[in-house]
Design a protein around this motif. Structure first.
Motif, mmCIF file in Angstrom:
data_model
loop_
_atom_site.group_PDB
_atom_site.id
_atom_site.type_symbol
_atom_site.label_atom_id
_atom_site.label_comp_id
_atom_site.label_asym_id
_atom_site.label_seq_id
_atom_site.Cartn_x
_atom_site.Cartn_y
_atom_site.Cartn_z
ATOM 1 N N LEU A 1 9.346 11.345 46.859
ATOM 2 C CA LEU A 1 10.329 11.338 47.705
ATOM 3 C C LEU A 1 11.871 10.789 47.173
ATOM 4 N N GLU A 2 11.870 10.473 46.067
ATOM 5 C CA GLU A 2 13.007 9.847 45.323
ATOM 6 C C GLU A 2 14.012 10.971 45.261
ATOM 7 N N ALA B 1 14.538 18.096 48.979
ATOM 8 C CA ALA B 1 13.450 19.014 48.897
ATOM 9 C C ALA B 1 12.427 19.246 49.966
ATOM 10 N N SER B 2 11.657 20.049 50.394
ATOM 11 C CA SER B 2 10.862 20.100 51.504
ATOM 12 C C SER B 2 9.674 20.595 51.260
ATOM 13 N N PHE B 3 8.516 19.352 51.296
ATOM 14 C CA PHE B 3 7.330 19.855 50.919
ATOM 15 C C PHE B 3 6.139 18.824 51.290
ATOM 16 N N GLU B 4 5.058 18.953 51.269
ATOM 17 C CA GLU B 4 3.916 18.122 51.552
ATOM 18 C C GLU B 4 3.629 17.195 50.347
ATOM 19 N N VAL B 5 3.776 15.926 50.706
ATOM 20 C CA VAL B 5 3.450 14.930 49.615
ATOM 21 C C VAL B 5 1.859 14.927 49.356
ATOM 22 N N PRO B 6 1.303 14.873 48.048
ATOM 23 C CA PRO B 6 -0.047 14.835 48.099
ATOM 24 C C PRO B 6 -0.510 13.486 48.470
ATOM 25 N N VAL B 7 -1.862 13.269 48.890
ATOM 26 C CA VAL B 7 -2.279 12.088 49.939
ATOM 27 C C VAL B 7 -2.757 11.084 48.713
ATOM 28 N N TYR B 8 -2.433 10.068 48.505
ATOM 29 C CA TYR B 8 -3.096 9.177 47.571
ATOM 30 C C TYR B 8 -4.149 7.937 48.195
#
Length: 381
Positions: free
Chosen positions: A95-96, A230-237
């Motif tokens: 998200l940076e 940017a617009s996207f789904e962040v991977p789930v950690y």
């Protein structure tokens, strides 16, 4: 004789006749009244009888309306487990800023590459024939050299589109150039950018020696007025070590082409660190930045259909649709299914029960392999 009427002891024929006449009249009235009463009584009796025998109209049936049962209260969704500091840190890295996707050469004359150990994701896919190429994903404000940088391919562009990224390359195939224009990709091309963005280093031969830095790429992206968000789904950690129920994955190797200058990528699990050491052609893969070995917390294997489309050996990799693969992490592998709805959609990886996968915090390598390549599992040292 009128005066004799009414005297005691006197009678007359006239009086008797009147009396008889009155009596007869009274009797007639009595008879008439009786007949009227009888007729009325008969009429009342007939009416009562008719009312008694006439069938009554049936009462309308009352339709029974079912009373709806109250709907059960929906069970509250379980709250997600709180993220660990490490998983929070890797989520925050995405998200940076807008991600930067850098095409990297994997020719024997280009190795080792610079910056791979700093990436969030690294993809390895065929470029043409059995030659592979890397694409590394970077975010953040740190600056370091990345390269060698090579040309674009359509299916690499698809991956940059998934995360709304800035795509960095030097030239490309004819189809890739067409896609960059038609899909309005935010790209930075070494053929059109100045020497302050891309440069060649003398320790490697052309065309395997084109480099840049993340700062130079950001500067050129700003010059081109590209968005910084940017617009996207962040991977789930995962917040705790993954407990995968699958088969052992102490090692795995992907042989695209044999030989000392071939393309064979491998991983070996180190229980002490919980990470996979990466190998190229049987040798430890190091980063050119500082000779530090490259490691991976996760390896995703994605099988796609590949076919050759021209005399140069260029390929179509069918990465839109669905297919199968594996997730490798913490010394275990599990089968997964992947889905990608269109070129811009993110590739979704799910376990066999449909649950989206989670990743261990750390670098993730994604090995996109053609349908004919079989991974080699758990080779003995």
């Amino acid at each position: 004789m009128r005066w004799l009427k009414g005297l005691p002891g006197t009678h007359s024929l006239f009086d008797d006749a009147s009396a008889n006449k009155c009596t007869f009249t009274f009797n007639r009235m009595t008879l008439c009244l009786t007949l009227v009463i009888l007729v009325a009584a008969a009429a009342v009796g007939c009416t009562a009888k008719g009312a008694a025998t006439e069938p009554s109209a049936e009462a309308p049936a009352v339709e029974e309306v079912p009373v709806p049962l109250p709907e059960p209260e929906p069970e509250p969704e379980p709250e997600p487990a709180p993220q660990s500091e490490e998983s929070q840190a890797w989520t925050a890295r995405w998200l940076e800023e807008r991600p930067i996707f850098v095409m990297m050469d994997n020719h024997s004359g280009a190795r080792p590459q610079s910056g791979l150990k700093e990436a969030l994701f690294v993809y390895e896919m065929l470029a043409e024939g059995n030659i592979t190429r890397y694409m590394a994903v970077f975010t953040g404000t740190e600056d370091y050299e990345v390269g060698p940088i090579r040309s674009a391919r359509p299916y690499f562009i698809n991956r940059a589109l998934e995360y709304d990224g800035i795509y960095v390359h030097v030239g490309g195939s004819p189809q890739a150039f067409a896609d960059l224009v038609n899909l309005k990709v935010a790209d930075v091309d070494g053929l059109s950018a100045g020497k302050n963005v891309f440069w060649r280093r003398s320790h490697k031969k052309i065309p395997h020696n084109m480099y840049s830095t993340l700062e130079a790429i950001r500067r050129d992206a700003n010059r081109r007025k590209y968005r910084t968000e940017a617009s996207f789904e962040v991977p789930v950690y995962a917040s705790a070590p993954l407990q995968l129920e699958g088969e052992a994955a102490a090692s795995v190797r992907f042989v695209y082409r044999e030989g000392s200058s071939g393309y064979a990528s491998g991983y070996k699990y180190d229980e002490a660190s919980g990470l996979y050491q990466r190998y190229v052609n049987g040798k430890i893969h190091v980063d050119e930045l500082d000779d530090v070995p490259i490691q991976a917390a996760n390896v995703i294997v994605q099988t796609v259909r590949a076919k050759t489309v021209d005399n140069e050996g260029r390929l179509v990799m069918e990465d839109v649709g669905s297919g199968k693969g594996w997730l490798i992490s913490m010394g275990t592998r599990i089968p997964v299914k992947w889905e990608k709805a269109d070129r811009r959609a993110q590739t979704v990886y799910k376990m066999e029960d449909g649950t989206p996968i989670e990743l261990m915090p750390g670098v993730t390598w994604i090995q996109v392999i053609p349908q004919w390549l079989e991974p080699v599992w758990n080779e003995e040292a």
